[in-house]
Design a protein around this motif. Structure first.
Motif, PDB file in Angstrom:
ATOM      1  N   GLY A 172     -11.129   3.747  11.956  1.00 19.83           N
ATOM      2  CA  GLY A 172      -9.909   4.497  12.231  1.00 19.83           C
ATOM      3  C   GLY A 172     -10.237   5.955  12.460  1.00 19.83           C
ATOM      4  N   VAL A 173      -9.852   6.489  13.612  1.00 26.74           N
ATOM      5  CA  VAL A 173     -10.181   7.862  13.981  1.00 26.74           C
ATOM      6  C   VAL A 173      -8.926   8.721  13.939  1.00 26.74           C
ATOM      7  N   ASP A 174      -9.026   9.890  13.329  1.00 26.29           N
ATOM      8  CA  ASP A 174      -7.904  10.820  13.364  1.00 26.29           C
ATOM      9  C   ASP A 174      -8.416  12.241  13.156  1.00 26.29           C
ATOM     10  N   LEU A 175      -7.748  13.188  13.796  1.00 27.09           N
ATOM     11  CA  LEU A 175      -8.158  14.591  13.696  1.00 27.09           C
ATOM     12  C   LEU A 175      -7.773  15.177  12.345  1.00 27.09           C
ATOM     13  N   SER A 176      -6.708  14.672  11.732  1.00 31.32           N
ATOM     14  CA  SER A 176      -6.222  15.187  10.458  1.00 31.32           C
ATOM     15  C   SER A 176      -6.458  14.176   9.346  1.00 31.32           C
ATOM     16  N   ARG A 177      -6.758  14.673   8.174  1.00 30.75           N
ATOM     17  CA  ARG A 177      -6.949  13.783   7.034  1.00 30.75           C
ATOM     18  C   ARG A 177      -5.598  13.233   6.592  1.00 30.75           C
ATOM     19  N   VAL A 178      -5.558  11.933   6.332  1.00 29.16           N
ATOM     20  CA  VAL A 178      -4.335  11.270   5.897  1.00 29.16           C
ATOM     21  C   VAL A 178      -4.616  10.574   4.570  1.00 29.16           C
ATOM     22  N   ASN A 179      -3.758  10.808   3.586  1.00 25.24           N
ATOM     23  CA  ASN A 179      -3.900  10.130   2.301  1.00 25.24           C
ATOM     24  C   ASN A 179      -3.176   8.796   2.372  1.00 25.24           C
ATOM     25  N   HIS A 180      -3.911   7.747   2.727  1.00 26.04           N
ATOM     26  CA  HIS A 180      -3.322   6.434   2.935  1.00 26.04           C
ATOM     27  C   HIS A 180      -2.976   5.758   1.622  1.00 26.04           C
ATOM     28  N   PRO A 181      -1.813   5.144   1.562  1.00 30.20           N
ATOM     29  CA  PRO A 181      -1.478   4.340   0.392  1.00 30.20           C
ATOM     30  C   PRO A 181      -2.005   2.914   0.497  1.00 30.20           C
ATOM     31  N   TYR A 182      -2.611   2.568   1.643  1.00 28.19           N
ATOM     32  CA  TYR A 182      -3.002   1.193   1.904  1.00 28.19           C
ATOM     33  C   TYR A 182      -4.376   0.890   1.313  1.00 28.19           C
ATOM     34  N   GLN A 183      -4.534  -0.321   0.831  1.00 27.24           N
ATOM     35  CA  GLN A 183      -5.828  -0.794   0.353  1.00 27.24           C
ATOM     36  C   GLN A 183      -6.502  -1.568   1.478  1.00 27.24           C
ATOM     37  N   SER A 184      -7.614  -1.043   1.970  1.00 31.17           N
ATOM     38  CA  SER A 184      -8.332  -1.731   3.039  1.00 31.17           C
ATOM     39  C   SER A 184      -9.749  -1.188   3.112  1.00 31.17           C
TER      40      SER A 184
ATOM     41  N   ARG B  23       6.601  -5.160   5.890  1.00 33.39           N
ATOM     42  CA  ARG B  23       7.294  -4.057   5.219  1.00 33.39           C
ATOM     43  C   ARG B  23       6.997  -4.051   3.720  1.00 33.39           C
ATOM     44  N   LYS B  24       6.925  -5.218   3.125  1.00 31.50           N
ATOM     45  CA  LYS B  24       6.646  -5.294   1.689  1.00 31.50           C
ATOM     46  C   LYS B  24       5.213  -4.889   1.389  1.00 31.50           C
ATOM     47  N   GLU B  25       4.275  -5.359   2.201  1.00 34.25           N
ATOM     48  CA  GLU B  25       2.862  -5.109   1.940  1.00 34.25           C
ATOM     49  C   GLU B  25       2.416  -3.705   2.326  1.00 34.25           C
ATOM     50  N   TYR B  26       3.028  -3.138   3.380  1.00 31.87           N
ATOM     51  CA  TYR B  26       2.546  -1.870   3.919  1.00 31.87           C
ATOM     52  C   TYR B  26       3.642  -0.811   4.044  1.00 31.87           C
ATOM     53  N   GLY B  27       4.775  -1.031   3.401  1.00 30.99           N
ATOM     54  CA  GLY B  27       5.881  -0.079   3.509  1.00 30.99           C
ATOM     55  C   GLY B  27       6.200   0.622   2.218  1.00 30.99           C
ATOM     56  N   ASN B  28       5.154   0.936   1.443  1.00 32.79           N
ATOM     57  CA  ASN B  28       5.391   1.493   0.123  1.00 32.79           C
ATOM     58  C   ASN B  28       5.356   3.013   0.072  1.00 32.79           C
ATOM     59  N   ARG B  29       5.425   3.689   1.218  1.00 33.92           N
ATOM     60  CA  ARG B  29       5.491   5.149   1.221  1.00 33.92           C
ATOM     61  C   ARG B  29       6.918   5.595   0.984  1.00 33.92           C
TER      62      ARG B  29
ATOM     63  N   ALA C  47      -4.437  -0.328  11.570  1.00 32.34           N
ATOM     64  CA  ALA C  47      -5.857  -0.525  11.310  1.00 32.34           C
ATOM     65  C   ALA C  47      -6.085  -1.246   9.987  1.00 32.34           C
ATOM     66  N   HIS C  48      -5.239  -0.951   9.009  1.00 28.93           N
ATOM     67  CA  HIS C  48      -5.409  -1.518   7.669  1.00 28.93           C
ATOM     68  C   HIS C  48      -5.007  -2.995   7.632  1.00 28.93           C
ATOM     69  N   VAL C  49      -3.960  -3.343   8.371  1.00 32.32           N
ATOM     70  CA  VAL C  49      -3.561  -4.747   8.470  1.00 32.32           C
ATOM     71  C   VAL C  49      -4.700  -5.568   9.076  1.00 32.32           C
ATOM     72  N   ILE C  50      -5.292  -5.042  10.141  1.00 37.44           N
ATOM     73  CA  ILE C  50      -6.369  -5.757  10.819  1.00 37.44           C
ATOM     74  C   ILE C  50      -7.616  -5.828   9.938  1.00 37.44           C
ATOM     75  N   SER C  51      -7.927  -4.732   9.262  1.00 39.36           N
ATOM     76  CA  SER C  51      -9.069  -4.741   8.347  1.00 39.36           C
ATOM     77  C   SER C  51      -8.896  -5.782   7.254  1.00 39.36           C
ATOM     78  N   ASN C  52      -7.684  -5.917   6.762  1.00 38.73           N
ATOM     79  CA  ASN C  52      -7.432  -6.878   5.687  1.00 38.73           C
ATOM     80  C   ASN C  52      -7.463  -8.329   6.161  1.00 38.73           C
ATOM     81  N   GLN C  53      -7.560  -8.522   7.476  1.00 38.62           N
ATOM     82  CA  GLN C  53      -7.783  -9.863   8.018  1.00 38.62           C
ATOM     83  C   GLN C  53      -9.278 -10.181   8.110  1.00 38.62           C
ATOM     84  N   GLY C  54     -10.112  -9.211   7.712  1.00 36.98           N
ATOM     85  CA  GLY C  54     -11.550  -9.438   7.684  1.00 36.98           C
ATOM     86  C   GLY C  54     -12.318  -8.859   8.852  1.00 36.98           C
ATOM     87  N   PHE C  55     -11.655  -8.040   9.670  1.00 32.55           N
ATOM     88  CA  PHE C  55     -12.325  -7.474  10.835  1.00 32.55           C
ATOM     89  C   PHE C  55     -12.949  -6.116  10.506  1.00 32.55           C
TER      90      PHE C  55
END
Length: 223
Positions: free
Chosen positions: A86-98, A26-32, A74-82
């Protein structure tokens, strides 16, 4: 506690909350400002996918999140080095760094163009159930399962945490877990353990004309 292949219960929610707390999610990825981290069905599905991923991940695996939306999985997993797409029909402005590779495309169309046996793990945190449905049918599951079976490497996994209906004759956008599993098996995937279909103590929410919905988790494998 195992979170795979079952209808999610209130006891499971406690396990999920411990996982979220222990991993500081929640702290790392709940900043929306409109964070969904406090909407039970959302954070249960996100954390369930991450918990199942922890159970099956291997070094250097290629991961595809179908319908990544505005969730953090997807961002949590990417930040583990994998390596994550990430596929989506709509553009999303992510606050996550990954380093997630975001693809703006219909997921079923995306799958139709993907190379055979090229992905180790697919993820779905409640997107597939919204694909290609009518009031009387939900063909999206079959389309996705067939494509996932083709694209997964032998021994690869499809991890699903999805909204479900509890009545076994449910049709349309949300269907019962028994039908989801049967469809996967008909398409050549297997569940990694016996599925717990017990509805007792399941988490439930009233979604108006959709009726009473719950959440079910599945770990499918290409053998």
């Amino acid at each position: 506690m195992n979170i795979s292949n079952k209808i999610v219960t209130t006891n499971d929610v406690s396990t999920v909350n411990n996982y979220i707390k222990n991993n500081n999610l929640r702290k790392e990825y709940g900043n929306r400002s409109d964070s969904l981290w406090y909407k039970e069905d959302c954070y249960v599905k996100w954390a369930s996918c991450l918990m199942m991923f922890d159970e099956v991940k291997s070094s250097s695996c290629k991961v595809v999140d179908l319908g990544v939306g505005d969730g953090p999985v997807a961002h949590v997993i990417s930040n583990q080095g994998f390596d994550v797409v990430g596929v989506d029909l709509s553009r999303v402005n992510h606050p996550y760094q990954s380093l997630v590779v975001m693809v703006l495309k219909d997921a079923i169309e995306f799958l139709s163009d993907y190379d055979d046996e090229s992905v180790d793990i697919f993820l779905d945190s409640c997107s597939v159930t919204h694909f290609n449905f009518t009031s009387n049918s939900n063909d999206g599951w079959e389309s996705v399962f067939k494509s996932v079976k083709r694209i997964l490497k032998p021994g690869g996994y499809f991890l699903v945490s999805s909204d479900i209906r509890f009545d076994e004759d449910a049709k349309g956008e949300f269907i019962c877990p028994e039908v989801i599993v049967k469809t996967a098996e008909d398409c050549g995937l297997t569940v990694t353990s016996e599925v717990e279909y017990n509805r007792d103590d399941a988490i439930k929410r009233n979604e108006g004309h959709y009726g009473i919905l719950g959440v079910a988790n599945f770990c499918f494998k290409k053998t």
